[in-house]
Design an enzyme around this catalytic site. Structure first.
Site, PDB file in Angstrom:
ATOM      1  N   HIS A 329       0.854  -1.191   0.000  1.00 36.60           N
ATOM      2  CA  HIS A 329       0.000   0.000   0.000  1.00 36.60           C
ATOM      3  C   HIS A 329       0.884   1.232   0.000  1.00 36.60           C
ATOM      4  O   HIS A 329       1.015   1.925   1.032  1.00 36.60           O
ATOM      5  CB  HIS A 329      -0.945  -0.017   1.203  1.00 36.60           C
ATOM      6  CG  HIS A 329      -1.919  -1.149   1.132  1.00 36.60           C
ATOM      7  ND1 HIS A 329      -2.090  -2.068   2.135  1.00 36.60           N
ATOM      8  CD2 HIS A 329      -2.764  -1.516   0.135  1.00 36.60           C
ATOM      9  CE1 HIS A 329      -3.014  -2.948   1.768  1.00 36.60           C
ATOM     10  NE2 HIS A 329      -3.429  -2.638   0.567  1.00 36.60           N
ATOM     11  N   ASN A 482       4.535  -1.874   4.551  1.00 37.51           N
ATOM     12  CA  ASN A 482       4.885  -3.219   5.046  1.00 37.51           C
ATOM     13  C   ASN A 482       3.746  -4.225   4.875  1.00 37.51           C
ATOM     14  O   ASN A 482       3.609  -5.147   5.673  1.00 37.51           O
ATOM     15  CB  ASN A 482       5.311  -3.151   6.523  1.00 37.51           C
ATOM     16  CG  ASN A 482       6.323  -2.062   6.768  1.00 37.51           C
ATOM     17  OD1 ASN A 482       7.246  -1.882   5.971  1.00 37.51           O
ATOM     18  ND2 ASN A 482       6.165  -1.321   7.845  1.00 37.51           N
ATOM     19  N   HIS A 483       2.961  -4.043   3.827  1.00 37.51           N
ATOM     20  CA  HIS A 483       1.881  -4.980   3.501  1.00 37.51           C
ATOM     21  C   HIS A 483       2.270  -5.652   2.184  1.00 37.51           C
ATOM     22  O   HIS A 483       1.843  -5.239   1.106  1.00 37.51           O
ATOM     23  CB  HIS A 483       0.544  -4.245   3.361  1.00 37.51           C
ATOM     24  CG  HIS A 483       0.195  -3.401   4.548  1.00 37.51           C
ATOM     25  ND1 HIS A 483      -0.619  -2.288   4.470  1.00 37.51           N
ATOM     26  CD2 HIS A 483       0.553  -3.519   5.859  1.00 37.51           C
ATOM     27  CE1 HIS A 483      -0.747  -1.769   5.682  1.00 37.51           C
ATOM     28  NE2 HIS A 483      -0.041  -2.490   6.534  1.00 37.51           N
ATOM     29  N   ILE A 484       3.079  -6.676   2.264  1.00 37.57           N
ATOM     30  CA  ILE A 484       3.722  -7.257   1.085  1.00 37.57           C
ATOM     31  C   ILE A 484       2.759  -8.237   0.410  1.00 37.57           C
ATOM     32  O   ILE A 484       2.270  -9.171   1.041  1.00 37.57           O
ATOM     33  CB  ILE A 484       5.023  -7.976   1.475  1.00 37.57           C
ATOM     34  CG1 ILE A 484       5.896  -7.041   2.310  1.00 37.57           C
ATOM     35  CG2 ILE A 484       5.757  -8.454   0.229  1.00 37.57           C
ATOM     36  CD1 ILE A 484       6.986  -7.757   3.061  1.00 37.57           C
TER      37      ILE A 484
END
Length: 551
Positions: A329, A482-484
């Site tokens: 994101h 950090n939303h891989i």
């Protein structure tokens, strides 16, 4: 349930899970509940919560100011994770927006939920049908209705607090209530909602993996306001809790065990995972079912590292989609001073969010967004700003108080589309301490996000105006959240996807790749609850395969 081991340290179990974060831990726990033997491999260290808390208390003002969520977690000498204070360049980044992909994940027993904000969002039903509904991106191989029961189970496992009022839910399509009612709005949440909602914005409570009352063995949240980088009392859900519950059922967890190779047989079934221990000695674990749940970067990296004669482009990669479609994101930040005290910074680190631009017909043209009203205390940035004014004594004290009381921080998440050119590869020149290639990632947010950014900026200006904002600052560079997602993308067709709707690899009948890597659309909400739901669905799929004697 029993595992076996040999004099060489080689072992065998029914199910081998690589990765001890929330997804791997929930799967291991469920497998053990159903009577299967399980071994978990974790590349990083195992340390107690108290050590993390102590290191946080010793953290410098500079690192606190700049949100160093990684530094208090000691790393294994053999298994580095990304660091930024100073940067260790473990992940090589390039491309037009390479710097926007600076992910902050942990390689430690329990995974990155040690320092998450515990936001437990569901995707909207339409997020599963982006191509069918808006003509952009890709559709999932499963529908919202098919994943919904697993959302409910994941919420139960994590003890999620959320609103029972459908008007405050996003989405409102639910078959069960939240396990706990929402954490009550603070003054700032209520006041902002009063001012902006009449103008088309929608402030809702963030569903959270914590509760104001004890939940199971977890204490109630007492509002320390430092969920990131560490909850000092364990009130916030964390993957270590399912690791411990799995261990209580007999699951064996090996830390500092760096997986690097997978064996396959004549039917392309996985037969073993090889790993290096802390002394660089190689061992292997044989099994009947294998799960790679080591996050959206380490899982595709391992699949590519493990290329063999039968799979020369990497494991599970006959479609050439492993490592492609990387998403996050990518977001922007905005700060300003309201014209009245709002007192952000009481309670958990994230409390409420503006979701009015989460969906609409515009998504056929540009990205949706959501805006988190960051609830992290504003005292530290207020202090830096007041010092920069050259103030001293009582004037300095008063200015810090004013800025801390009136400061607003909006964290805006945008929605990239899956693009096969956004790709993870294994470096041929940069190696980790075991001599394994480090990840390289090319990243471009794309015009869909760039066009959506302008819409978000216009909305931020309107919100700041409604709050009488001054000193409005909007970042121009995209940041990572950090939303891989995307490196092992889901689909019906084995020719253009890596896994099916159960996160089972198309190429290997006994390999599952659950988590963010499987997600074909990003939406704008944090990924962890969807990852956990996919993990529980994968666990059901594995158990069904055992019962059908397919494993």
């Amino acid at each position: 349930m029993a595992t076996s081991s040999s004099s060489t340290g080689d072992m065998h179990a029914d199910v081998v899970v690589v990765g001890t974060g929330v997804v791997g831990a929930m799967i291991a726990h469920q497998m053990a509940q159903q009577g299967h033997s399980v071994i978990m491999l974790e590349a990083g260290l195992r340390r107690p919560r108290g050590e993390f808390v102590e290191r946080w208390r010793d953290m410098s003002f500079y690192n606190r100011l700049h949100s160093d969520f990684q530094g208090l977690y000691p790393q294994s000498e053999k298994a580095p994770a990304p660091l930024y204070f100073p940067p260790n360049d473990y992940v090589g980044l390039h491309g037009p927006n390479g710097s926007a992909y600076q992910q902050g994940y942990l390689r430690v027993v329990g995974g990155t939920t040690w320092h998450w904000a515990a936001s437990c969002w569901r995707h909207l039903p339409v997020d599963f049908t982006m191509q069918s509904s808006y003509g952009v991106g890709r559709d999932w191989a499963i529908s919202y209705d098919e994943l919904e029961p697993y959302y409910c189970r994941a919420e139960e496992e994590m003890g999620v607090s959320g609103p029972h009022d459908p008007a405050l839910q996003s989405p409102a399509q639910r078959s069960r209530p939240y396990p706990r009612d929402m954490i009550p709005f603070g003054y700032a949440d209520r006041r902002v909602a009063e001012l902006v909602n009449p103008h088309g914005f929608q402030v809702v409570p963030i569903p959270q993996g914590r509760s104001i009352q004890p939940y199971g063995e977890r204490p109630g949240c007492c509002g320390n306001n430092n969920c990131q980088p560490i909850c000092p009392i364990g009130a916030m859900y964390n993957g270590i809790q399912h690791v411990q519950r799995a261990e209580a059922l007999g699951v064996r967890v090996l830390d500092q065990a760096v997986a690097y190779r997978l064996d396959t047989d004549d039917h392309n079934r996985i037969t073993a995972v090889h790993y290096y221990d802390a002394g660089h000695q190689s061992h292997k674990v044989t099994g009947r079912a294998f799960v790679l749940a080591c996050n959206g970067i380490e899982t595709p990296r391992l699949l590519l590292l493990a290329a063999n004669e039968r799979n020369p482009n990497g494991i599970a990669n006959s479609s050439d989609q492993v490592g492609r479609n990387m998403m996050d994101h990518s977001g922007i930040h905005a700060t300003f001073l309201a014209n009245e005290p709002l007192w952000f910074g009481r309670g958990p680190a994230q409390s409420s969010c503006i979701v009015g631009a989460r969906d609409g017909e515009f998504r056929s043209r540009y990205s949706a967004n959501k805006m988190i009203l960051n609830n992290i205390s504003r005292v530290v940035p207020a202090t830096e700003q007041a010092l920069a004014l050259g103030l001293t004594g009582e004037a300095l004290d008063n200015e810090i108080r004013r800025r801390a009381a009136c400061g607003v921080d909006l964290s805006v998440s945008l929605e990239p589309l899956p693009d096969p050119n956004n790709r993870l590869t294994v470096s041929k020149t940069r190696k980790d301490p075991h001599g394994l290639g480090c990840p390289d990632i090319y990243y471009d947010v794309g015009d869909y996000v760039r066009n959506g950014t302008q819409a978000a900026v216009d909305q931020i200006r309107q919100i700041a105006g409604l709050l009488g904002g001054t000193e409005l600052r909007i970042t121009t560079n995209y940041n990572a959240n950090n939303h891989i997602m995307g490196g092992c993308i889901m689909g019906h067709d084995p020719k253009d996807s890596v896994v099916d709707g159960n996160c089972q690899a198309h190429d290997h009948p006994n390999l599952w790749l659950p988590g963010g890597g499987a997600m074909p659309s990003a939406s704008v909400v944090n990924t962890t609850l969807s990852m956990a739901a996919l993990g529980l669905r994968a666990a059901d799929s594995i158990h069904a395969a055992f019962q059908a004697t397919k494993l």
